[in-house]
Design an enzyme around this catalytic site. Structure first.
Site, short mmCIF file in Angstrom:
data_model
loop_
_atom_site.label_atom_id
_atom_site.label_comp_id
_atom_site.label_asym_id
_atom_site.label_seq_id
_atom_site.Cartn_x
_atom_site.Cartn_y
_atom_site.Cartn_z
N GLU A 13 0.81 -1.22 0.00
CA GLU A 13 0.00 0.00 0.00
C GLU A 13 0.85 1.27 0.00
O GLU A 13 0.50 2.25 -0.68
CB GLU A 13 -0.95 0.01 1.21
CG GLU A 13 -2.15 -0.89 1.09
CD GLU A 13 -1.84 -2.36 1.32
OE1 GLU A 13 -2.72 -3.20 1.09
OE2 GLU A 13 -0.68 -2.66 1.73
N HIS B 19 -10.20 -5.73 10.32
CA HIS B 19 -10.99 -5.47 9.12
C HIS B 19 -12.29 -4.73 9.44
O HIS B 19 -13.14 -4.57 8.57
CB HIS B 19 -11.35 -6.79 8.42
CG HIS B 19 -10.18 -7.50 7.84
ND1 HIS B 19 -9.23 -8.12 8.61
CD2 HIS B 19 -9.78 -7.67 6.55
CE1 HIS B 19 -8.31 -8.68 7.83
NE2 HIS B 19 -8.62 -8.41 6.57
#
Length: 418
Positions: free
Chosen positions: A154, A223
């Site tokens: 990322e 998450h």
């Protein structure tokens, strides 16, 4: 991950009461029915995931702790909005029906077709179509150079997107999950948010960073993060949160066309929300809130998934004689203080409902802004309902306790309006 929609009988002990019936979805709100029909959302066909703990007698838990919670009856067949539209009239409206993730893809596709500098960067965004299929089919249409699959890095591909924007492209970065973008926080903060200023205006950074976040259905702590306030603190970046297919497409198009870096928050549980949207092109304002339901007694400010918890609570409130005004703030930075201020001047009471954490969350910033600008119009202290300051538990029942539920909203409005 496919979402399974299953209707169950009223005798089912623990089932959600949300119905994503396209015939009841309108451009500015989603209606909910409570009672004999229930709705179950699952990310695995063999595992049911509940949206809120509802007993078979139609009572839902509320309170701050499991032992202290009392079951409160939810009123069925209540009317939360001013006007009722029939099924026939809804079906005859112009436009086409899309799920929220499809609306995002349609907006992205239209902008890529309109402007050759628009490109997509991220993990599995190419021929796989993205983890939630927002980019499905775009690689075949526009090629691998404009829909670029990246390694699991990322920080690298976010930094690459910033550099691409400096050279004239308009990249859209997809984070497979907003929590993963914490790995690129340095690039988002020190590069994406600052370069326009530190270069004396020589560079523009028209980057869109988007992806799913929020509390899902037993997705685990890493998450299920609500990171809006993390990114809200970064100077030079705009934040918006979509909540309907209509504003998802409109905000996507507006974000791509903006000369500023924009972070678009999508909620993992709203991707399969369906709504009829116009056939003609439209673009939403990145700095404008949406009036979901006009009212007189109290202003309820919310966004993203909590919009639907608020509208569910509004049905019960209307039957109890209250007239709440519901505003989806949408723009998390900057706030639309014009719309918010006009509402506060009318109702004189404010309730903020968010999924973000209480400490340092969006609600805390919004409370400070309202107190600073409209304190003279308040007849009661601002009440803010937020998620608990704990990592989201994996266990489904514990996960529910961490997030604001409709009965808590009903109780807060009753307390405010005394």
């Amino acid at each position: 991950m496919a979402v399974v929609f299953q209707a169950t009988g009223a005798a089912t002990a623990l089932s959600s009461t949300i119905i994503f019936d396209s015939k009841r979805i309108q451009s500015s709100h989603l209606r909910f029915l409570l009672g004999s029909v229930h709705f179950v959302v699952s990310f695995r066909s063999q595992r049911k995931k509940i949206c809120c703990a509802v007993r078979s007698d139609g009572r839902l838990y509320s309170g701050s702790s499991p032992r202290g919670r009392k079951a409160e009856p939810l009123i069925a067949n209540a009317v939360a909005t001013k006007a009722e539209s029939s099924t026939a009239s809804a079906a005859s409206k112009p436009g086409h029906e899309l799920l929220l993730y499809e609306a995002l893809r349609e907006g992205l596709d239209e902008e890529m077709e309109r402007d050759a500098t628009v490109c997509v960067i991220g993990e599995d965004v190419g021929h796989y179509g993205g983890s939630y299929k927002v980019t499905r089919g775009l690689a075949d249409k526009y090629g691998d150079l404009r829909v670029l699959d990246t390694p699991i890095a990322e920080n690298s591909f976010t930094g690459m997107a910033v550099g691409a924007a400096m050279t004239g492209l308009r990249p859209i970065v997809e984070g497979m999950n907003m929590g993963f973008l914490l790995l690129a926080f340095n690039q988002i903060s020190n590069n994406c948010g600052m370069l326009h200023y530190t270069s004396g205006g020589q560079f523009k950074i028209p980057v869109v960073i988007r992806g799913p976040g929020g509390v899902g259905r037993q997705l685990g702590a890493e998450h299920s993060q609500r990171l809006e306030s993390y990114f809200q603190s970064i100077p030079g970046i705009q934040l918006v949160a979509c909540s309907t297919p209509y504003n998802a497409k409109g905000l996507m198009k507006a974000a791509i066309r903006s000369e500023n870096p924009v972070i678009l928050f999508e909620h993992v549980l709203l991707y399969n929300l369906k709504e009829r949207i116009p056939d003609e092109e439209y673009v939403c304002n990145l700095e404008e809130a949406e009036m979901v339901r006009p009212g007189e007694h109290v202003t309820i400010l919310t966004y993203s998934r909590m919009r639907y918890h608020v509208m569910q609570a509004a049905k019960t409130l209307v039957n109890k004689g209250y007239d709440p005004e519901v505003i989806d703030i949408r723009s998390l930075k900057p706030f639309d203080l014009y719309t918010i201020g006009n509402s506060v001047k009318k109702t004189h009471r404010v309730l903020i409902v968010e999924e973000c954490m209480r400490t340092g969350g969006i609600g805390a910033s919004l409370t400070a802004a309202i107190n600073e600008n409209f304190n003279d119009y308040l007849d009661a202290p601002i009440v803010c309902l937020s998620s608990q300051d704990v990592p989201t538990p994996y266990a489904g029942t514990l996960e529910e306790w961490t997030v604001v539920q409709p009965p808590q909203i009903v109780a807060a409005v009753e307390q405010l309006c005394r």
